[in-house]
Design a protein around this motif. Structure first.
Motif, PDB file in Angstrom:
ATOM      1  N   UNK A  65      20.072  38.305  33.266  1.00  0.00           N
ATOM      2  CA  UNK A  65      18.791  38.161  32.558  1.00  0.00           C
ATOM      3  C   UNK A  65      19.019  38.010  31.052  1.00  0.00           C
ATOM      4  N   UNK A  66      20.010  38.726  30.528  1.00  0.00           N
ATOM      5  CA  UNK A  66      20.360  38.578  29.111  1.00  0.00           C
ATOM      6  C   UNK A  66      20.816  37.144  28.850  1.00  0.00           C
ATOM      7  N   UNK A  67      21.665  36.629  29.716  1.00  0.00           N
ATOM      8  CA  UNK A  67      22.155  35.257  29.584  1.00  0.00           C
ATOM      9  C   UNK A  67      20.991  34.271  29.570  1.00  0.00           C
ATOM     10  N   UNK A  68      20.015  34.502  30.444  1.00  0.00           N
ATOM     11  CA  UNK A  68      18.848  33.630  30.528  1.00  0.00           C
ATOM     12  C   UNK A  68      17.994  33.706  29.254  1.00  0.00           C
ATOM     13  N   UNK A  69      17.789  34.933  28.764  1.00  0.00           N
ATOM     14  CA  UNK A  69      16.984  35.123  27.542  1.00  0.00           C
ATOM     15  C   UNK A  69      17.648  34.417  26.361  1.00  0.00           C
ATOM     16  N   UNK A  70      18.951  34.583  26.223  1.00  0.00           N
ATOM     17  CA  UNK A  70      19.676  33.954  25.116  1.00  0.00           C
ATOM     18  C   UNK A  70      19.565  32.430  25.184  1.00  0.00           C
ATOM     19  N   UNK A  71      19.689  31.882  26.401  1.00  0.00           N
ATOM     20  CA  UNK A  71      19.598  30.428  26.568  1.00  0.00           C
ATOM     21  C   UNK A  71      18.201  29.929  26.201  1.00  0.00           C
ATOM     22  N   UNK A  72      17.175  30.652  26.635  1.00  0.00           N
ATOM     23  CA  UNK A  72      15.796  30.228  26.378  1.00  0.00           C
ATOM     24  C   UNK A  72      15.414  30.328  24.906  1.00  0.00           C
ATOM     25  N   UNK A  73      16.054  31.246  24.193  1.00  0.00           N
ATOM     26  CA  UNK A  73      15.724  31.422  22.773  1.00  0.00           C
ATOM     27  C   UNK A  73      16.681  30.653  21.850  1.00  0.00           C
ATOM     28  N   UNK A  74      17.565  29.860  22.448  1.00  0.00           N
ATOM     29  CA  UNK A  74      18.446  29.011  21.654  1.00  0.00           C
ATOM     30  C   UNK A  74      19.591  29.733  20.981  1.00  0.00           C
ATOM     31  N   UNK A  75      19.978  30.890  21.520  1.00  0.00           N
ATOM     32  CA  UNK A  75      21.128  31.628  20.986  1.00  0.00           C
ATOM     33  C   UNK A  75      22.347  31.231  21.822  1.00  0.00           C
ATOM     34  N   UNK A  76      23.327  30.603  21.182  1.00  0.00           N
ATOM     35  CA  UNK A  76      24.442  29.991  21.925  1.00  0.00           C
ATOM     36  C   UNK A  76      25.714  30.831  21.941  1.00  0.00           C
ATOM     37  N   UNK A  77      25.611  32.128  21.782  1.00  0.00           N
ATOM     38  CA  UNK A  77      26.801  32.971  21.762  1.00  0.00           C
ATOM     39  C   UNK A  77      27.509  32.923  23.125  1.00  0.00           C
ATOM     40  N   UNK A  78      28.821  32.643  23.153  1.00  0.00           N
ATOM     41  CA  UNK A  78      29.562  32.587  24.417  1.00  0.00           C
ATOM     42  C   UNK A  78      29.645  33.981  25.055  1.00  0.00           C
ATOM     43  N   UNK A  79      29.591  34.006  26.384  1.00  0.00           N
ATOM     44  CA  UNK A  79      29.562  35.283  27.106  1.00  0.00           C
ATOM     45  C   UNK A  79      30.766  35.440  28.022  1.00  0.00           C
ATOM     46  N   UNK A  80      31.376  36.619  27.944  1.00  0.00           N
ATOM     47  CA  UNK A  80      32.406  37.027  28.899  1.00  0.00           C
ATOM     48  C   UNK A  80      31.785  38.143  29.738  1.00  0.00           C
ATOM     49  N   UNK A  81      31.589  37.884  31.020  1.00  0.00           N
ATOM     50  CA  UNK A  81      30.988  38.880  31.902  1.00  0.00           C
ATOM     51  C   UNK A  81      32.053  39.796  32.491  1.00  0.00           C
ATOM     52  N   UNK A  82      31.639  41.023  32.770  1.00  0.00           N
ATOM     53  CA  UNK A  82      32.501  41.962  33.490  1.00  0.00           C
ATOM     54  C   UNK A  82      31.639  42.732  34.483  1.00  0.00           C
ATOM     55  N   UNK A  83      32.256  43.152  35.576  1.00  0.00           N
ATOM     56  CA  UNK A  83      31.509  43.879  36.597  1.00  0.00           C
ATOM     57  C   UNK A  83      32.416  44.788  37.393  1.00  0.00           C
ATOM     58  N   UNK A  84      31.831  45.850  37.876  1.00  0.00           N
ATOM     59  CA  UNK A  84      32.572  46.757  38.747  1.00  0.00           C
ATOM     60  C   UNK A  84      32.353  46.416  40.201  1.00  0.00           C
ATOM     61  N   UNK A  85      31.581  45.374  40.427  1.00  0.00           N
ATOM     62  CA  UNK A  85      31.249  44.966  41.794  1.00  0.00           C
ATOM     63  C   UNK A  85      31.700  43.534  42.019  1.00  0.00           C
ATOM     64  N   UNK A  86      32.352  43.288  43.120  1.00  0.00           N
ATOM     65  CA  UNK A  86      32.820  41.934  43.425  1.00  0.00           C
ATOM     66  C   UNK A  86      31.693  41.062  43.927  1.00  0.00           C
ATOM     67  N   UNK A  87      30.735  40.768  43.074  1.00  0.00           N
ATOM     68  CA  UNK A  87      29.561  39.989  43.460  1.00  0.00           C
ATOM     69  C   UNK A  87      29.795  38.510  43.176  1.00  0.00           C
ATOM     70  N   UNK A  88      30.256  37.785  44.192  1.00  0.00           N
ATOM     71  CA  UNK A  88      30.599  36.376  44.028  1.00  0.00           C
ATOM     72  C   UNK A  88      29.391  35.508  43.639  1.00  0.00           C
ATOM     73  N   UNK A  89      28.245  35.642  44.337  1.00  0.00           N
ATOM     74  CA  UNK A  89      27.088  34.809  43.950  1.00  0.00           C
ATOM     75  C   UNK A  89      26.678  34.991  42.488  1.00  0.00           C
ATOM     76  N   UNK A  90      26.744  36.228  41.986  1.00  0.00           N
ATOM     77  CA  UNK A  90      26.383  36.472  40.595  1.00  0.00           C
ATOM     78  C   UNK A  90      27.373  35.816  39.653  1.00  0.00           C
ATOM     79  N   UNK A  91      28.651  35.877  40.003  1.00  0.00           N
ATOM     80  CA  UNK A  91      29.675  35.287  39.138  1.00  0.00           C
ATOM     81  C   UNK A  91      29.533  33.770  39.107  1.00  0.00           C
ATOM     82  N   UNK A  92      29.235  33.181  40.243  1.00  0.00           N
ATOM     83  CA  UNK A  92      29.048  31.725  40.312  1.00  0.00           C
ATOM     84  C   UNK A  92      27.860  31.308  39.447  1.00  0.00           C
ATOM     85  N   UNK A  93      26.773  32.053  39.559  1.00  0.00           N
ATOM     86  CA  UNK A  93      25.583  31.750  38.767  1.00  0.00           C
ATOM     87  C   UNK A  93      25.875  31.884  37.273  1.00  0.00           C
ATOM     88  N   UNK A  94      26.610  32.940  36.913  1.00  0.00           N
ATOM     89  CA  UNK A  94      26.944  33.168  35.512  1.00  0.00           C
ATOM     90  C   UNK A  94      27.811  32.048  34.957  1.00  0.00           C
TER      91      UNK A  94
END
Length: 206
Positions: A65-94
């Motif tokens: 959701x943070x990634x989406x908010x930043x994109x919609x408001x024109x903030x282009x800061x690159x993101x490195x995601x981290x997670x404690x859960x092996x959530x493949x669909x989320x990683x693909x979307x990110x």
């Protein structure tokens, strides 16, 4: 480097925030950590090359959701995601939404540093390109109306005689306008002017 780069960390795990802060500071990077996405989104980002190290699962507003908010408001800061859960669909979307990397916890320090350095380099290049385009726009705005009409014809490879015919002016007038365009745009050659026009989105004429 700390004067030119900044890393933001968002993770609700205090131990992770502390560990990453020490890690990035050891590389002389400026670091600011947040425990919630809301706190980060409400902060003011510095006008320097930056990146965001973001936990995907956060209380309240999550990482995607943070990634989406930043994109919609024109903030282009690159993101490195981290997670404690092996959530493949989320990683693909990110990653499809432009994330630099997606690191499962626990990750190696070097993997995180490599991802952050790639992110900072991408942001630095983006900022350099935006600065260059902004300067070109300033130069372009110094052109007269007629010079702006001549520019796309020049970059299309038309000779002065052809341009004169198109604009219904004398060949010597076109030569003068062409010289002014090159001078005002600070172009060293026709190829240089073509590259500038492409950066400004100016199309060639048929």
């Amino acid at each position: 480097m700390e004067d030119e780069h900044s890393v933001f960390v968002v993770d609700d795990d205090e131990s992770m925030r502390v560990a990453l802060t020490y890690l990035f500071q050891s590389m002389n990077l400026r670091v600011k950590a947040f425990s919630t996405a809301t706190a980060f989104l409400e902060s003011k980002l510095p006008n320097i090359a930056s990146c965001l190290v973001l936990d995907i699962r956060l209380p309240g507003v999550n990482g995607l959701e943070v990634q989406d908010v930043l994109a919609r408001t024109g903030v282009h800061i690159p993101i490195v995601f981290m997670t404690g859960h092996g959530d493949i669909p989320m990683s693909v979307k990110a990653m499809k939404a432009g994330a630099i990397d997606f690191l499962p916890k626990p990750f190696r320090d070097q993997d995180m540093l490599d991802a952050v350095m790639r992110a900072l380099e991408r942001d630095r290049k983006r900022r350099d390109e935006e600065k260059a385009v902004s300067e070109l726009r300033r130069l372009f705005e110094s052109l007269t109306r007629r010079e702006r009409e001549v520019l796309p014809l020049v970059i299309s490879g038309l000779m002065n005689k052809q341009i004169a015919h198109r604009l219904e002016v004398s060949e010597i007038t076109v030569k003068i306008h062409r010289g002014q365009v090159m001078k005002k745009m600070e172009a060293r050659s026709l190829a240089d002017l073509v590259r500038m026009a492409e950066m400004l989105g100016i199309k060639r004429t048929n």
